[in-house]
Design a protein around this motif. Sequence first.
Motif, PDB file in Angstrom:
ATOM      1  N   ARG A   1      12.777   0.733  -3.880  1.00  0.00           N
ATOM      2  CA  ARG A   1      13.731   0.265  -2.877  1.00  0.00           C
ATOM      3  C   ARG A   1      13.136   0.076  -1.479  1.00  0.00           C
ATOM      4  O   ARG A   1      13.842  -0.331  -0.560  1.00  0.00           O
ATOM      5  N   LEU A   2      11.852   0.339  -1.310  1.00  0.00           N
ATOM      6  CA  LEU A   2      11.233   0.216   0.013  1.00  0.00           C
ATOM      7  C   LEU A   2      11.408  -1.179   0.620  1.00  0.00           C
ATOM      8  O   LEU A   2      11.716  -1.278   1.819  1.00  0.00           O
ATOM      9  N   PRO A   3      11.258  -2.261  -0.129  1.00  0.00           N
ATOM     10  CA  PRO A   3      11.496  -3.580   0.479  1.00  0.00           C
ATOM     11  C   PRO A   3      12.914  -3.734   1.026  1.00  0.00           C
ATOM     12  O   PRO A   3      13.113  -4.353   2.076  1.00  0.00           O
ATOM     13  N   MET A   4      13.899  -3.167   0.347  1.00  0.00           N
ATOM     14  CA  MET A   4      15.277  -3.224   0.823  1.00  0.00           C
ATOM     15  C   MET A   4      15.417  -2.486   2.152  1.00  0.00           C
ATOM     16  O   MET A   4      16.042  -2.978   3.093  1.00  0.00           O
TER      17      MET A   4
ATOM     18  N   LEU B   1       0.824  -1.204   0.000  1.00  0.00           N
ATOM     19  CA  LEU B   1       0.000   0.000   0.000  1.00  0.00           C
ATOM     20  C   LEU B   1       0.861   1.257   0.000  1.00  0.00           C
ATOM     21  O   LEU B   1       0.575   2.216  -0.720  1.00  0.00           O
ATOM     22  N   ILE B   2       1.931   1.246   0.762  1.00  0.00           N
ATOM     23  CA  ILE B   2       2.841   2.407   0.803  1.00  0.00           C
ATOM     24  C   ILE B   2       3.512   2.585  -0.555  1.00  0.00           C
ATOM     25  O   ILE B   2       3.614   3.707  -1.060  1.00  0.00           O
ATOM     26  N   ARG B   3       3.938   1.492  -1.165  1.00  0.00           N
ATOM     27  CA  ARG B   3       4.588   1.577  -2.475  1.00  0.00           C
ATOM     28  C   ARG B   3       3.628   2.129  -3.525  1.00  0.00           C
ATOM     29  O   ARG B   3       4.006   2.980  -4.332  1.00  0.00           O
ATOM     30  N   VAL B   4       2.380   1.659  -3.493  1.00  0.00           N
ATOM     31  CA  VAL B   4       1.368   2.165  -4.430  1.00  0.00           C
ATOM     32  C   VAL B   4       1.116   3.646  -4.168  1.00  0.00           C
ATOM     33  O   VAL B   4       1.013   4.444  -5.112  1.00  0.00           O
ATOM     34  N   ALA B   5       1.034   4.041  -2.905  1.00  0.00           N
ATOM     35  CA  ALA B   5       0.804   5.452  -2.567  1.00  0.00           C
ATOM     36  C   ALA B   5       1.935   6.330  -3.092  1.00  0.00           C
ATOM     37  O   ALA B   5       1.694   7.443  -3.589  1.00  0.00           O
ATOM     38  N   LEU B   6       3.161   5.856  -3.010  1.00  0.00           N
ATOM     39  CA  LEU B   6       4.298   6.620  -3.531  1.00  0.00           C
ATOM     40  C   LEU B   6       4.202   6.790  -5.043  1.00  0.00           C
ATOM     41  O   LEU B   6       4.457   7.881  -5.571  1.00  0.00           O
ATOM     42  N   ILE B   7       3.809   5.739  -5.742  1.00  0.00           N
ATOM     43  CA  ILE B   7       3.671   5.825  -7.199  1.00  0.00           C
ATOM     44  C   ILE B   7       2.504   6.732  -7.575  1.00  0.00           C
ATOM     45  O   ILE B   7       2.618   7.549  -8.501  1.00  0.00           O
ATOM     46  N   VAL B   8       1.396   6.624  -6.855  1.00  0.00           N
ATOM     47  CA  VAL B   8       0.247   7.506  -7.111  1.00  0.00           C
ATOM     48  C   VAL B   8       0.649   8.960  -6.887  1.00  0.00           C
ATOM     49  O   VAL B   8       0.284   9.845  -7.677  1.00  0.00           O
ATOM     50  N   ALA B   9       1.408   9.216  -5.833  1.00  0.00           N
ATOM     51  CA  ALA B   9       1.876  10.582  -5.571  1.00  0.00           C
ATOM     52  C   ALA B   9       2.757  11.079  -6.719  1.00  0.00           C
ATOM     53  O   ALA B   9       2.647  12.240  -7.136  1.00  0.00           O
TER      54      ALA B   9
END
Length: 102
Positions: A91-94, A3-11
């Motif tokens: 890179r969030l998973p890293m 969800l955080i990764r999707v939010a970053l891409i949407v932003a």
Amino acid sequence: MTLIRVALIVAAVAFAAMIVSAALRADIFESFAAVSADPWGAVSLVDLYIGFLAFGVIVWFVEPDMRARLGVIIALPFLGNLVALPWLAWRLPMFARALRRR
């Protein structure tokens, strides 16, 4: 985390849309001249570029791929958070794995 990764891409996509909208409505050089002429505008621009520098330092130390590292760092001053947001989503998973080990 997804969800955080999707939010970053949407932003990033929303920000890109704002850039296109602004480009169609105002000249970038005139706008920057107006912003930088105001003392608080100048402070905001310096703050923005210090943030890009700080983000670039983080990228330098954590990005394992030298080509990606240089690409992000070179693009940051020109494209700013339009580069930072997708890189962070990528890179969030890293980061999450590294923080869990602490």
